[in-house]
Design an enzyme around this catalytic site. Structure first.
Site, PDB file in Angstrom:
ATOM      1  N   ARG A  62       0.824  -1.212   0.000  1.00 44.32           N
ATOM      2  CA  ARG A  62       0.000   0.000   0.000  1.00 44.32           C
ATOM      3  C   ARG A  62       0.862   1.269   0.000  1.00 44.32           C
ATOM      4  NH1 ARG A  62      -3.347   2.578   4.553  1.00 44.32           N
ATOM      5  NH2 ARG A  62      -5.073   3.629   3.488  1.00 44.32           N
ATOM      6  N   HIS A  66       0.299   4.327  -2.588  1.00 43.58           N
ATOM      7  CA  HIS A  66       0.004   5.686  -2.126  1.00 43.58           C
ATOM      8  C   HIS A  66       1.132   6.661  -2.485  1.00 43.58           C
ATOM      9  CE1 HIS A  66      -3.612   5.230   0.744  1.00 43.58           C
ATOM     10  NE2 HIS A  66      -3.613   4.232  -0.127  1.00 43.58           N
ATOM     11  N   ASN A  91      -4.138   8.716   4.536  1.00 44.48           N
ATOM     12  CA  ASN A  91      -2.908   8.154   5.101  1.00 44.48           C
ATOM     13  C   ASN A  91      -2.815   8.216   6.617  1.00 44.48           C
ATOM     14  OD1 ASN A  91      -2.054   7.703   2.466  1.00 44.48           O
ATOM     15  ND2 ASN A  91      -0.895   9.619   2.344  1.00 44.48           N
ATOM     16  N   HIS A 190      -6.271  -6.015  -2.854  1.00 42.57           N
ATOM     17  CA  HIS A 190      -7.116  -6.158  -1.671  1.00 42.57           C
ATOM     18  C   HIS A 190      -7.392  -7.628  -1.344  1.00 42.57           C
ATOM     19  CE1 HIS A 190      -8.815  -1.759  -1.607  1.00 42.57           C
ATOM     20  NE2 HIS A 190      -7.518  -1.843  -1.394  1.00 42.57           N
TER      21      HIS A 190
END
Length: 315
Positions: A62, A66, A91, A190
């Protein structure tokens, strides 16, 4: 002294341009000479971290996502300070794994000081995390440099929210040059990891395209008020194994986030979810290729940016 013929000047100029373009390209062999132990050092550190806590693999993956979605893959997500990306809504309180990155950076700095960028570490760590949890491997392109700035508002406006409908997801990924199929493939990340109650509460209580038993289960973990940080796996079937169960879950209306279930809700991406749910090999190949493409988003190369000595601070 005789002047240089115009043709020679043009050839020289063209060669200079080509060299400049080449220096801006990423390469899988970037550290082969300058830091030959870099990749093996990162791999063993990731394996250790994931063995200690399987969820960490998802957290590290992740971080790369991001990072790349906000002004390219430049490690801006790692910088500490006031108003930085770490403090942005998507975040704050949820991004994790910074300590693992710091450990890896320290080990790599010991091996070859000032050579390997934090941005490249994030890219390699993402791949190694997926592999450690049983997912596909891919060749990571290297040569990114680190940004010297990080702005929270950039993260707020670029990272897709879990509340997005399909059209919003398609737009968010299209803005990064990623296709609908690549969006569905990347969403397959996911298949590992956990999400906080605050991100799925509205779905657990207000939505109808959700399996009844699954809905009851989510409500038991996520009260209508309070418990914002209670966790639930994004893939209820196999939360610490990188597989295609995420897509089967979507077909059974067991997507955790609103944005997850939007991929299988009678829209244009239904067919892709069907394909991935029945063909694991296709998903693995598409995911790996989409990760390479995402990892190539607007890298700083050549003399742009810097190689941070400490991933949390500019030099």
């Amino acid at each position: 002294m005789a002047s240089i013929p115009t043709t020679t000047k043009l050839v020289f100029l063209l060669c200079s341009l080509l060299v400049g373009m080449a220096s801006a390209q990423l390469s899988s062999t970037f550290y082969d000479t300058s830091c030959p132990k870099a990749l093996s050092t990162i791999k063993s550190a990731v394996a250790s971290a994931v063995k200690t806590e399987a969820r960490m693999g998802a957290s590290l993956l992740r971080l790369h996502f991001h990072d790349c979605f906000v002004n390219g893959c430049d490690a801006s997500v790692l910088l500490d300070g006031t108003g930085v990306e770490k403090t942005a809504t998507p975040n704050a309180g949820s991004l994790r794994g910074f300590d693992v990155i710091d450990t890896i950076k320290s080990q790599v700095e010991t091996a070859c000081p000032g050579v390997v960028s934090c941005a490249d570490i994030l890219a390699v760590v993402a791949r190694d995390s997926v592999v450690a949890l049983g997912g596909p491997s891919w060749t990571v392109q290297l040569g990114r440099r680190d940004s010297t700035t990080s702005v929270a508002s950039d993260a707020n406006s670029n990272i897709p929210a879990p509340t997005l409908d399909l059209s919003g997801l398609l737009t968010s990924f299209s803005n990064k040059g990623l296709t609908a199929n690549e969006m569905v493939a990347l969403s397959g990340a996911h298949t590992i990891g956990q999400a906080r109650c605050t991100t799925f509460r509205a779905r657990a209580y207000n939505e109808t395209n959700i399996d009844a038993t699954y809905k009851t289960s989510l409500q038991s973990k996520c009260p209508s008020t309070g418990g914002d940080n209670n966790l639930s796996p994004l893939d209820v079937t196999s939360p610490t194994t990188f597989d295609n169960a995420y897509f089967t879950n979507l077909k059974n209306n067991k997507g955790l986030l609103h944005s997850d279930q939007q991929l299988f809700n009678g829209g244009s991406t239904n067919a892709q979810v069907n394909t991935y749910s029945t063909n694991s090999a296709t998903f693995r190949t598409d995911f790996a290729n989409a990760m390479i493409k995402m990892g190539n988003l607007s890298p700083l190369t050549g003399t742009s940016g810097q190689i941070r000595k400490n991933c949390k601070a500019v030099n």
